[in-house]
Write a protein that holds these residues in place. Structure first.
Motif, PDB file in Angstrom:
ATOM      1  N   LEU A 198       3.821   2.983  -1.744  1.00  7.21           N
ATOM      2  CA  LEU A 198       3.277   4.430  -2.262  1.00  7.21           C
ATOM      3  C   LEU A 198       3.993   5.156  -3.388  1.00  7.21           C
ATOM      4  CD1 LEU A 198       1.639   5.251   1.151  1.00  7.21           C
ATOM      5  CD2 LEU A 198       0.678   4.266  -0.689  1.00  7.21           C
ATOM      6  N   ALA A 199       5.185   4.818  -3.296  1.00  5.83           N
ATOM      7  CA  ALA A 199       6.287   5.684  -4.253  1.00  5.83           C
ATOM      8  C   ALA A 199       6.211   4.783  -5.764  1.00  5.83           C
ATOM      9  CB  ALA A 199       7.862   5.492  -3.754  1.00  5.83           C
ATOM     10  N   LEU A 200       5.472   3.716  -5.860  1.00  3.40           N
ATOM     11  CA  LEU A 200       5.334   3.059  -7.104  1.00  3.40           C
ATOM     12  C   LEU A 200       4.276   3.660  -7.842  1.00  3.40           C
ATOM     13  CD1 LEU A 200       5.462  -0.816  -5.832  1.00  3.40           C
ATOM     14  CD2 LEU A 200       7.532   0.580  -6.676  1.00  3.40           C
ATOM     15  N   ALA A 201       4.265   3.368  -9.005  1.00  4.29           N
ATOM     16  CA  ALA A 201       3.063   3.607 -10.045  1.00  4.29           C
ATOM     17  C   ALA A 201       1.907   3.072  -9.436  1.00  4.29           C
ATOM     18  CB  ALA A 201       3.254   3.358 -11.394  1.00  4.29           C
ATOM     19  N   PRO A 202       0.922   3.805  -9.638  1.00  2.00           N
ATOM     20  CA  PRO A 202      -0.510   3.104  -8.989  1.00  2.00           C
ATOM     21  C   PRO A 202      -0.793   1.626  -9.389  1.00  2.00           C
ATOM     22  CG  PRO A 202      -0.774   5.454  -9.599  1.00  2.00           C
ATOM     23  CD  PRO A 202       0.510   5.097 -10.227  1.00  2.00           C
ATOM     24  N   GLY A 203      -0.805   1.480 -10.817  1.00  2.00           N
ATOM     25  CA  GLY A 203      -0.835   0.256 -11.368  1.00  2.00           C
ATOM     26  C   GLY A 203       0.026  -0.954 -10.481  1.00  2.00           C
ATOM     27  N   GLU A 204       1.075  -0.603 -10.067  1.00  2.00           N
ATOM     28  CA  GLU A 204       1.943  -1.639  -9.467  1.00  2.00           C
ATOM     29  C   GLU A 204       1.641  -1.704  -7.918  1.00  2.00           C
ATOM     30  OE1 GLU A 204       6.711  -2.639  -9.343  1.00  2.00           O
ATOM     31  OE2 GLU A 204       5.962  -0.952 -10.351  1.00  2.00           O
ATOM     32  N   ALA A 205       1.195  -0.346  -7.354  1.00  2.00           N
ATOM     33  CA  ALA A 205       1.040  -0.308  -5.812  1.00  2.00           C
ATOM     34  C   ALA A 205      -0.176  -0.942  -5.492  1.00  2.00           C
ATOM     35  CB  ALA A 205       1.181   1.181  -5.486  1.00  2.00           C
ATOM     36  N   ASP A 206      -1.249  -0.645  -6.296  1.00  2.00           N
ATOM     37  CA  ASP A 206      -2.876  -1.061  -5.837  1.00  2.00           C
ATOM     38  C   ASP A 206      -2.794  -2.687  -5.643  1.00  2.00           C
ATOM     39  OD1 ASP A 206      -3.252   1.617  -5.980  1.00  2.00           O
ATOM     40  OD2 ASP A 206      -4.372   1.462  -7.846  1.00  2.00           O
ATOM     41  N   PRO A 207      -2.187  -3.513  -6.443  1.00  2.00           N
ATOM     42  CA  PRO A 207      -2.661  -4.813  -6.259  1.00  2.00           C
ATOM     43  C   PRO A 207      -1.590  -5.273  -4.882  1.00  2.00           C
ATOM     44  CG  PRO A 207      -1.729  -4.754  -8.387  1.00  2.00           C
ATOM     45  CD  PRO A 207      -1.696  -3.384  -7.692  1.00  2.00           C
ATOM     46  N   LEU A 208      -0.649  -4.456  -4.568  1.00  2.00           N
ATOM     47  CA  LEU A 208       0.167  -4.830  -3.334  1.00  2.00           C
ATOM     48  C   LEU A 208      -0.760  -4.516  -1.998  1.00  2.00           C
ATOM     49  CD1 LEU A 208       3.762  -3.853  -4.686  1.00  2.00           C
ATOM     50  CD2 LEU A 208       2.899  -6.225  -4.353  1.00  2.00           C
ATOM     51  N   LEU A 209      -1.102  -3.201  -2.185  1.00  2.00           N
ATOM     52  CA  LEU A 209      -1.903  -2.846  -1.087  1.00  2.00           C
ATOM     53  C   LEU A 209      -3.286  -3.508  -0.897  1.00  2.00           C
ATOM     54  CD1 LEU A 209      -1.475   1.235  -2.050  1.00  2.00           C
ATOM     55  CD2 LEU A 209      -0.611  -0.060   0.247  1.00  2.00           C
ATOM     56  N   LYS A 210      -3.969  -3.668  -1.911  1.00  2.00           N
ATOM     57  CA  LYS A 210      -5.027  -4.747  -1.656  1.00  2.00           C
ATOM     58  C   LYS A 210      -4.797  -6.055  -1.100  1.00  2.00           C
ATOM     59  CE  LYS A 210      -7.573  -2.601  -5.426  1.00  2.00           C
ATOM     60  NZ  LYS A 210      -8.372  -2.711  -6.593  1.00  2.00           N
ATOM     61  N   THR A 211      -3.478  -6.658  -1.248  1.00  2.00           N
ATOM     62  CA  THR A 211      -3.033  -8.060  -0.813  1.00  2.00           C
ATOM     63  C   THR A 211      -2.787  -7.926   0.674  1.00  2.00           C
ATOM     64  OG1 THR A 211      -2.321  -8.648  -2.849  1.00  2.00           O
ATOM     65  CG2 THR A 211      -1.539  -9.798  -1.212  1.00  2.00           C
ATOM     66  N   LEU A 212      -2.042  -6.551   1.024  1.00  2.00           N
ATOM     67  CA  LEU A 212      -1.902  -6.452   2.265  1.00  2.00           C
ATOM     68  C   LEU A 212      -3.060  -6.258   3.082  1.00  2.00           C
ATOM     69  CD1 LEU A 212       1.096  -4.298   2.376  1.00  2.00           C
ATOM     70  CD2 LEU A 212       1.202  -6.279   2.840  1.00  2.00           C
ATOM     71  N   GLU A 213      -4.014  -5.488   2.709  1.00  3.29           N
ATOM     72  CA  GLU A 213      -5.358  -5.265   3.355  1.00  3.29           C
ATOM     73  C   GLU A 213      -5.811  -6.577   3.802  1.00  3.29           C
ATOM     74  OE1 GLU A 213      -6.833  -2.810   4.371  1.00  3.29           O
ATOM     75  OE2 GLU A 213      -6.179  -0.913   3.546  1.00  3.29           O
ATOM     76  N   ALA A 214      -6.107  -7.599   2.596  1.00  3.39           N
ATOM     77  CA  ALA A 214      -6.666  -8.865   2.939  1.00  3.39           C
ATOM     78  C   ALA A 214      -5.939  -9.694   3.798  1.00  3.39           C
ATOM     79  CB  ALA A 214      -6.893  -9.603   1.407  1.00  3.39           C
ATOM     80  N   TRP A 215      -4.629  -9.483   3.577  1.00  2.65           N
ATOM     81  CA  TRP A 215      -3.564 -10.446   4.433  1.00  2.65           C
ATOM     82  C   TRP A 215      -3.896 -10.114   6.108  1.00  2.65           C
ATOM     83  CZ3 TRP A 215       1.183  -9.349   6.879  1.00  2.65           C
ATOM     84  CH2 TRP A 215       2.168 -10.455   7.344  1.00  2.65           C
ATOM     85  N   VAL A 216      -3.851  -8.837   6.454  1.00  2.66           N
ATOM     86  CA  VAL A 216      -4.137  -8.243   7.570  1.00  2.66           C
ATOM     87  C   VAL A 216      -5.592  -8.848   8.137  1.00  2.66           C
ATOM     88  CG1 VAL A 216      -4.197  -6.298   9.162  1.00  2.66           C
ATOM     89  CG2 VAL A 216      -2.344  -6.559   7.298  1.00  2.66           C
ATOM     90  N   ALA A 217      -6.590  -8.373   7.435  1.00  2.24           N
ATOM     91  CA  ALA A 217      -7.918  -8.954   7.614  1.00  2.24           C
ATOM     92  C   ALA A 217      -8.233 -10.377   7.872  1.00  2.24           C
ATOM     93  CB  ALA A 217      -8.891  -8.523   6.529  1.00  2.24           C
ATOM     94  N   THR A 218      -7.268 -11.011   7.215  1.00  2.00           N
ATOM     95  CA  THR A 218      -7.691 -12.664   7.527  1.00  2.00           C
ATOM     96  C   THR A 218      -6.453 -13.331   8.487  1.00  2.00           C
ATOM     97  OG1 THR A 218      -6.171 -12.982   5.746  1.00  2.00           O
ATOM     98  CG2 THR A 218      -8.365 -13.057   5.271  1.00  2.00           C
ATOM     99  N   GLY A 219      -5.818 -12.219   9.119  1.00  2.00           N
ATOM    100  CA  GLY A 219      -4.861 -12.794  10.165  1.00  2.00           C
ATOM    101  C   GLY A 219      -3.723 -13.683   9.765  1.00  2.00           C
ATOM    102  N   GLY A 220      -3.432 -13.135   8.538  1.00  2.00           N
ATOM    103  CA  GLY A 220      -1.956 -13.797   7.861  1.00  2.00           C
ATOM    104  C   GLY A 220      -2.326 -15.078   7.247  1.00  2.00           C
ATOM    105  N   SER A 221      -3.511 -15.361   6.871  1.00  2.00           N
ATOM    106  CA  SER A 221      -3.547 -16.596   5.986  1.00  2.00           C
ATOM    107  C   SER A 221      -3.509 -16.259   4.509  1.00  2.00           C
ATOM    108  CB  SER A 221      -5.116 -16.910   6.129  1.00  2.00           C
ATOM    109  OG  SER A 221      -5.316 -18.026   5.331  1.00  2.00           O
TER     110      SER A 221
END
Length: 390
Positions: free
Chosen positions: A315-338
């Motif tokens: 969250l300390a990163l610039a939004p353009g850099e943080a947003d893709p990482l957060l979206k990836t984490l959301e999807a990774w958790v939702a898919t059980g780590g796949s």
């Protein structure tokens, strides 16, 4: 109106009040269905009212003339009319029936005047008396109606206040007291012990909610910032209620099924927490579907630390850099780590997902490659979505 006429009218008043009262009571009870069939006005009550009003009409009739500066609403000469209006409103007698009795009274008084003093007065004076009589009857009727409506409005305000107090008591758990629960059930026309859902939200009005839930029974109140409702659960269970509410629009939170009015306090807390998980968005949030968020909302300090520990460096990163990482984490958790399924969800290559996970691991100091998504990370992401930060 000359002094001699006023003297004749004063004597007529002294001589004829009781007889006119008896005649008017008999006429009203025989000819006015509102009094005859409803049983709302006891005979003695009616007679006392008739006598007081006949006496006041004859008194006003014999006065020198109307004072334009005299406000009828403040004039004690109309006290009997106002008392009658208040009393009949409290008794629930329709105003049309009350005013009809005053018209009957005016006609009887006029007939009695013609019969007993008409020949004693000059023709011009008789006409003046008749004109004045109907002015008095009209003004008296106006005071009756004003008092009736004022009492009616006061009763409505008192009822609204009572209902508001009952609702507040219900929502704060007072229905665990059986006496309070039965009183609330009586006033709100709800069963004491049936299963129900508590729903709270913003956006839809109560009419739309009632229509959407029909034929299920529900009861709603508007409070500051939204509405709260109690919905009786039918044979279709909670799912039937949820299905009816989802298309309504706005933001709604629903409790689990609670048993009777005694559970409304708990249900209201659950519905309120579920609503908060929407964080201003639209939709229906049920408590059972939002248990992790509910847990975080009831422990904001823990929620804030989860966000800080697991997501703070991102969250300390610039939004353009943080947003893709957060979206990836959301999807990774939702898919059980796949990583493969995550790549499909975020529309990128699997290797890109792995690179992003390595980047997050480097930022947070926690290995997220080739591991099962940690529960703490899943909770941190939910807390972030709900806006729970330290």
């Amino acid at each position: 109106m000359i002094a001699d006429t006023r003297a004749v009218l004063a004597e007529h008043r002294r001589a004829r009040v009781e007889a006119l009262t008896d005649r008017l009571v008999a006429t009203i009870e025989a000819a006015n269905p509102g009094y005859r069939t409803s049983g709302l006005v006891p005979h003695e009550d009616l007679r006392r009212s008739c006598r007081d009003n006949v006496d006041r009409v004859l008194e006003l009739l014999g006065e020198p003339g109307a004072d334009p500066a005299r406000d009828p609403a403040e004039d004690p000469a109309y006290d009997a009319a106002r008392v009658t209006g208040r009393r009949r409103s409290e008794q629930g007698l329709p105003l049309d029936d009350v005013l009809r009795s005053f018209r009957l009274g005016g006609r009887l008084i006029w007939e009695d005047l013609v019969e007993h003093v008409g020949e004693a007065l000059p023709g011009a004076e008789v006409r003046d008396v008749g004109t004045r009589l109907w002015e008095v009857v009209d003004q008296t009727s106006a005071q009756v109606a004003a008092a009736y409506h004022a009492t009616e409005r006061a009763a409505v305000r008192a009822d609204e206040q009572l209902r508001a107090e009952l609702w507040e008591g219900l929502l704060h758990g007072r229905a665990q007291d059986p006496r309070f629960a039965h009183e609330a059930a009586r006033i709100l026309d709800l069963p004491v012990g049936d299963d129900l859902l508590v729903v709270t939200g913003t956006g839809p009005d109560t009419d739309r909610l009632l229509a959407a839930l029909a034929p299920l029974r529900s009861c709603w109140v508007r409070r500051t910032g939204g509405v709260v409702g109690l919905v009786l659960v039918g044979a279709g269970g909670a799912a039937q209620v949820h299905d009816a509410l989802r298309p309504v629009g706005g933001a709604l939170g629903a409790s689990v099924v609670v048993r009777g009015l005694a559970g409304v306090g708990t249900g209201f807390r659950q519905a309120s927490i579920a609503l908060r998980t929407l964080d201003g968005g639209a939709g229906l949030a049920t408590f059972d579907e939002r248990l992790p968020e509910a847990l975080l909302l009831t422990a904001p300090e823990v929620a804030g630390r989860l966000v800080a520990v697991w997501l703070g460096p991102l969250l300390a990163l610039a939004p353009g850099e943080a947003d893709p990482l957060l979206k990836t984490l959301e999807a990774w958790v939702a898919t059980g780590g796949s990583a493969t399924h995550t790549a499909t969800r975020v529309h990128c290559h699997r290797n890109t997902v792995l690179n992003r996970l390595r980047r997050v691991s480097a930022l947070t100091g926690r290995d997220l490659v080739d591991v099962v998504p940690p529960v703490e990370l899943a909770l941190a992401l939910r807390a972030h979505r709900a806006g729970l930060t330290q």
